[in-house]
Design a protein around this motif. Structure first.
Motif, mmCIF file in Angstrom:
data_model
loop_
_atom_site.group_PDB
_atom_site.id
_atom_site.type_symbol
_atom_site.label_atom_id
_atom_site.label_comp_id
_atom_site.label_asym_id
_atom_site.label_seq_id
_atom_site.Cartn_x
_atom_site.Cartn_y
_atom_site.Cartn_z
ATOM 1 N N ASN A 113 0.819 -1.210 0.000
ATOM 2 C CA ASN A 113 0.000 0.000 0.000
ATOM 3 C C ASN A 113 0.855 1.264 0.000
ATOM 4 O OD1 ASN A 113 -1.553 2.150 2.040
ATOM 5 N ND2 ASN A 113 -2.847 1.260 0.459
ATOM 6 N N ILE A 114 1.942 1.246 0.766
ATOM 7 C CA ILE A 114 2.849 2.398 0.793
ATOM 8 C C ILE A 114 3.457 2.634 -0.586
ATOM 9 C CG2 ILE A 114 5.055 3.215 1.710
ATOM 10 C CD1 ILE A 114 4.313 1.809 4.354
ATOM 11 N N LEU A 115 3.875 1.553 -1.250
ATOM 12 C CA LEU A 115 4.448 1.678 -2.592
ATOM 13 C C LEU A 115 3.406 2.179 -3.594
ATOM 14 C CD1 LEU A 115 6.575 -1.601 -2.769
ATOM 15 C CD2 LEU A 115 7.429 0.740 -2.560
ATOM 16 N N THR A 116 2.207 1.626 -3.509
ATOM 17 C CA THR A 116 1.148 2.025 -4.438
ATOM 18 C C THR A 116 0.769 3.490 -4.259
ATOM 19 O OG1 THR A 116 0.235 -0.206 -4.585
ATOM 20 C CG2 THR A 116 -1.243 1.603 -5.117
ATOM 21 N N ASP A 117 0.583 3.915 -3.017
ATOM 22 C CA ASP A 117 0.240 5.321 -2.771
ATOM 23 C C ASP A 117 1.359 6.253 -3.228
ATOM 24 O OD1 ASP A 117 -2.178 4.618 -1.786
ATOM 25 O OD2 ASP A 117 -1.736 5.029 0.318
ATOM 26 N N GLY A 118 2.600 5.802 -3.075
ATOM 27 C CA GLY A 118 3.723 6.599 -3.572
ATOM 28 C C GLY A 118 3.671 6.767 -5.080
ATOM 29 N N LEU A 119 3.322 5.686 -5.793
ATOM 30 C CA LEU A 119 3.195 5.764 -7.251
ATOM 31 C C LEU A 119 2.038 6.681 -7.644
ATOM 32 C CD1 LEU A 119 4.022 4.781 -10.093
ATOM 33 C CD2 LEU A 119 2.389 2.894 -9.807
ATOM 34 N N LEU A 120 0.924 6.592 -6.929
ATOM 35 C CA LEU A 120 -0.225 7.439 -7.233
ATOM 36 C C LEU A 120 0.103 8.910 -7.012
ATOM 37 C CD1 LEU A 120 -3.174 5.380 -5.700
ATOM 38 C CD2 LEU A 120 -2.257 5.325 -8.018
ATOM 39 N N LEU A 121 0.862 9.188 -5.954
ATOM 40 C CA LEU A 121 1.263 10.568 -5.696
ATOM 41 C C LEU A 121 2.140 11.082 -6.844
ATOM 42 C CD1 LEU A 121 1.129 12.838 -3.555
ATOM 43 C CD2 LEU A 121 3.265 11.939 -2.618
ATOM 44 N N TYR A 122 3.033 10.231 -7.313
ATOM 45 C CA TYR A 122 3.897 10.607 -8.442
ATOM 46 C C TYR A 122 3.074 10.809 -9.709
ATOM 47 C CZ TYR A 122 7.322 10.112 -12.190
ATOM 48 O OH TYR A 122 8.073 10.304 -13.325
ATOM 49 N N ARG A 123 2.094 9.932 -9.956
ATOM 50 C CA ARG A 123 1.251 10.074 -11.152
ATOM 51 C C ARG A 123 0.439 11.368 -11.093
ATOM 52 N NH1 ARG A 123 2.693 7.951 -15.359
ATOM 53 N NH2 ARG A 123 0.580 8.105 -16.158
ATOM 54 N N CYS A 124 -0.057 11.715 -9.908
ATOM 55 C CA CYS A 124 -0.793 12.969 -9.750
ATOM 56 C C CYS A 124 0.118 14.149 -10.057
ATOM 57 C CB CYS A 124 -1.347 13.059 -8.328
ATOM 58 S SG CYS A 124 -2.345 14.532 -7.995
#
Length: 301
Positions: free
Chosen positions: A110-121
């Motif tokens: 979840n931490i990795l996924t949220d980090g990727l989503l933050l980068y995509r945003c």
């Protein structure tokens, strides 16, 4: 057997079954996206990053799925004749090492996924730091709560669904869901804005690729966000169904970025210069319109 105990076992069984199906989908997506990445013409460093990132997420999902499967096998088959039966085993082994290991794997993914989503945003908003300040603060808060929940859930006789571990767990889920709601809203708003602006500039295919329904659902992770809200609601109420929803949500933690990686691998995901290219196209189109020479300008994926 009490109705609550039966509902809890049923929820665990349903969650494991559905997550196993989604696990197969994750496996296919990872293999296919890795193949597309390795055969694409993108810079090797970028290809390796997404291939390794997807592989790490899939490894964490495997650990989590194996933990759930082992817990079910021990409870319903190997130790079913223990005093108190499956309900007593369930209550006594929530803090077992394999469950704590699976919980840690869920939190890490979840931490990795949220980090990727933050980068995509950040990318979709044209590399604007001010847009992601609030999501970034919430993201850091969710990481701290996840770490505390994992530590507390590993304590002897700890219960992830009650007590201090549950308080940390609810805080973690609340923060990560809030993060996803904000990021989803930001990305959806940005893509809908571009969709409105490019109606008469890009072709139908190009509009669907960058601002269509599928693009919005994948880039904004809307299904994952909605499922997270449902999980939070059931977790707060300590409903037996929270177990099933939580297990399925844990698989969506990995499914969501795998879909984004697939779009990256096939060259249709938003990149740093996608927004600027579309803006330049709109500007060019406006100039052409004012001069009376209107030409449809193409933006290659």
């Amino acid at each position: 057997m009490a109705s609550t105990e039966l509902a809890t076992e049923r929820a665990l069984y349903i969650g494991i079954t559905i997550s196993t199906v989604i696990y197969g989908g994750n496996l296919f997506l990872y293999v296919y996206s890795t193949y597309m990445l390795m055969t694409s013409s993108k810079p090797m460093q970028r290809r390796l990053f997404y291939a390794c990132f997807g592989g790490l997420l899939f490894l964490l999902l495997t650990v989590s799925s194996a933990s759930n499967a082992a817990f079910g096998e021990l409870m319903w088959i190997e130790r079913r004749n223990n005093p108190g039966g499956p309900p007593a085993f369930f209550a006594a082994n929530l803090a077992a090492w394999y469950n704590a290991f699976g919980t840690a794997a869920d939190c890490a993914s979840n931490i990795l996924t949220d980090g990727l989503l933050l980068y995509r945003c950040y990318i979709i908003w044209g590399s604007s730091l001010r847009v992601i300040i609030i999501p970034a603060i919430i993201y850091l808060g969710s990481i701290s709560m996840a770490v505390m929940m994992v530590i507390e859930s590993a304590m002897p006789m700890s219960d992830l669904w009650q007590g201090l571990a549950a308080q940390f767990g609810i805080s973690w889920v609340a923060l990560t869901v809030s993060f996803n709601v904000i990021v989803t809203a930001l990305i959806t708003f940005r893509l809908l804005l571009f969709h409105h602006r490019v109606q008469f500039v890009l072709t139908n295919v190009q509009r669907n690729v960058y601002t269509g329904t599928v693009a919005i659902l994948v880039e904004s992770t809307l299904p994952f966000t909605v499922l997270g809200i449902v999980y939070l609601a059931t977790y707060i109420q300590n409903a037996p169904s929270a177990i099933a929803v939580g297990i399925v949500w844990g698989t969506f933690v990995v499914l969501t970025p795998q879909l984004i990686i697939l779009r990256v691998a096939t060259g249709i995901a938003w990149s740093r210069d996608t927004g600027s290219k579309i803006t330049q196209t709109i500007t060019h189109f406006d100039h052409s319109s004012s001069s009376g020479n209107i030409n449809m300008i193409k933006v290659n994926p």
